[in-house]
Design an enzyme around this catalytic site. Sequence first.
Site, PDB file in Angstrom:
ATOM      1  N   GLY A 162       0.990  -1.226   0.032  1.00  0.00           N
ATOM      2  CA  GLY A 162       0.042   0.157   0.027  1.00  0.00           C
ATOM      3  C   GLY A 162       0.721   1.258   0.033  1.00  0.00           C
ATOM      4  N   SER A 191      -4.012   9.049   7.959  1.00  0.00           N
ATOM      5  CA  SER A 191      -3.286   7.951   7.229  1.00  0.00           C
ATOM      6  C   SER A 191      -1.851   8.489   6.803  1.00  0.00           C
ATOM      7  CB  SER A 191      -4.171   7.594   5.891  1.00  0.00           C
ATOM      8  OG  SER A 191      -3.207   6.924   5.115  1.00  0.00           O
ATOM      9  N   ASP A 220      -0.536  -0.862  13.025  1.00  0.00           N
ATOM     10  CA  ASP A 220      -0.107  -2.268  12.713  1.00  0.00           C
ATOM     11  C   ASP A 220       0.243  -3.237  13.693  1.00  0.00           C
ATOM     12  OD1 ASP A 220      -0.427  -1.100  10.006  1.00  0.00           O
ATOM     13  OD2 ASP A 220       1.901  -0.693   9.878  1.00  0.00           O
ATOM     14  N   ARG A 250       1.327  -9.629   8.809  1.00  0.00           N
ATOM     15  CA  ARG A 250       1.057  -9.501  10.309  1.00  0.00           C
ATOM     16  C   ARG A 250       0.176 -10.523  11.061  1.00  0.00           C
ATOM     17  NH1 ARG A 250       4.438  -5.321  10.564  1.00  0.00           N
ATOM     18  NH2 ARG A 250       4.080  -3.575   9.107  1.00  0.00           N
TER      19      ARG A 250
HETATM   20  C1  S3P Z   1       2.233   3.308   6.374  1.00  0.00           C
HETATM   21  C2  S3P Z   1       1.081   3.989   6.902  1.00  0.00           C
HETATM   22  C3  S3P Z   1       0.013   3.134   7.436  1.00  0.00           C
HETATM   23  C4  S3P Z   1       0.620   1.732   8.173  1.00  0.00           C
HETATM   24  C5  S3P Z   1       1.309   0.987   6.709  1.00  0.00           C
HETATM   25  C6  S3P Z   1       2.555   1.818   6.408  1.00  0.00           C
HETATM   26  C7  S3P Z   1       3.391   4.279   5.715  1.00  0.00           C
HETATM   27  O1  S3P Z   1      -0.853   2.882   6.804  1.00  0.00           O
HETATM   28  O2  S3P Z   1      -0.496   0.922   8.224  1.00  0.00           O
HETATM   29  O3  S3P Z   1       1.707  -0.298   7.289  1.00  0.00           O
HETATM   30  O4  S3P Z   1       4.450   3.681   5.408  1.00  0.00           O
HETATM   31  O5  S3P Z   1       3.010   5.210   5.517  1.00  0.00           O
HETATM   32  P1  S3P Z   1      -2.016   4.045   6.607  1.00  0.00           P
HETATM   33  O6  S3P Z   1      -1.347   5.502   5.859  1.00  0.00           O
HETATM   34  O7  S3P Z   1      -2.910   3.331   5.423  1.00  0.00           O
HETATM   35  O8  S3P Z   1      -2.665   4.240   7.950  1.00  0.00           O
END
Ligand code: S3P
Length: 424
Positions: free
Chosen positions: A91, A164, A311, A384
């Site tokens: 993501g 986020s 997380d 996880r």
């Molecule tokens: C992350 C932000 C979080 C986290 C992901 C890594 C990042 O996600 O859950 O594992 O590196 O910016 P969200 O931005 O969707 O909360």
Amino acid sequence: MKFTKCNRLRGEVTIPGDKSISHRSVMFGALAKGTTEIHHFLQGADCLSTIACFQSMGVAIENNGDTVLVHGNGLRGLKKPAGILDCGNSGTTTRLISGILAAQDFTVTLTGDASIQKRPMKRIMEPLAQMGARIRSIRDNGCAPLEIIGGPLHGIHYLSPVASAQVKSAILLAGLYAQGETRVTEPQLSRNHTELMLSAFGAQVRTEGTTAIIQPADELYGQQILVPGDISSAAFFMAAGLMIPGSEILIHNVGTNPTRDGMIRVCQAMGGDLTLLNETTTGEPTADILVRASHLHGTVIEGAIIPTLIDELPMIAAMACLAEGDTVIRDAAELKVKESNRIDIMVRNLTAMGADVEETEDGMIIHGGKPLHGAVIDSKLDHRIAMTFSIAGSTADGETEILGAECVSISYPDFYQDLERLKS
Ligand code: S3P
């Protein structure tokens, strides 16, 4: 992979590099002038996806294992890739890269695995569209694959409905290229690695409360980066050390950035014996964490602490099953849109192990104190979840079998070896 109850965990473990910081080191290095030297880079599949994406956009990256050299092309030096960009399971890669691609002078299609193709991308498409970007969900379902037609952008002030860091970072990266200032206000502060690191790379970024503000940049400059150990990976050994009687573990080199340290605070609130040693404060703060088995009790986890341990909530939920009394997790609806629906999958798998857990709209309630028993756990290929249940299975009576256990390669390729070593 099969797990049975273990007697105790003893010894020391060095945690692999932080996933969020490893991704950003490669991305910002690719956009910088000069070479960025990254030490203790996480060789997890997610971060390798980021390297591959930038290599296919003409950036020379040498991956020598622990050290990675990124020979940046400068802010306007990316090339149109020959094919579709594959973000794998990541993501962070998908969303952050979208902010960069929105401003390039070429068109790209990006996608990822089955999980990525179900995760919400409207959360970045909407603010980037407000900045002038043209991004289309090819199946028109708000998910990847995305077609991104790069072009000129202008600054906005975005009031994000979710805390986020991926959304915030996509907008800030687009803001590097935009005309005028870009602001992102979040309901609560999410991890701030983008703000800290972009500033070190020479961008003008500042923070006012939960608002991050960036000015357009002419150039970023390559940096030397020492990636701290990932607290989200350390969390499994923190929980294991607290839960398994007789355990004592020294976890080396853990990043303790206050936007990420909720796991430490919650463990302590549950009565966990954690001691921070050798604390460093320059750049990203770090510490070694000494964990001793403890008698745990329930707690309430809600509000501003949620983004600082988002997380870690699967591991916390499993730990709460062994704690005395109730643990309430609320304000955590974001768990539903992670690599899997982590509320659903945690409740189902913990229930299969004999726990007393209720699912709620935005979290769960765990009635602790019932011993767990072994079960077959479907990880749904969520790294996880696999790690959480390998620890839960190490505290439970009988045998726990984890399906799809190999998915730990996303964020912690040597996880099972490190766990086995602490058991012996
Ligand atoms: C992350 C932000 C979080 C986290 C992901 C890594 C990042 O996600 O859950 O594992 O590196 O910016 P969200 O931005 O969707 O909360």
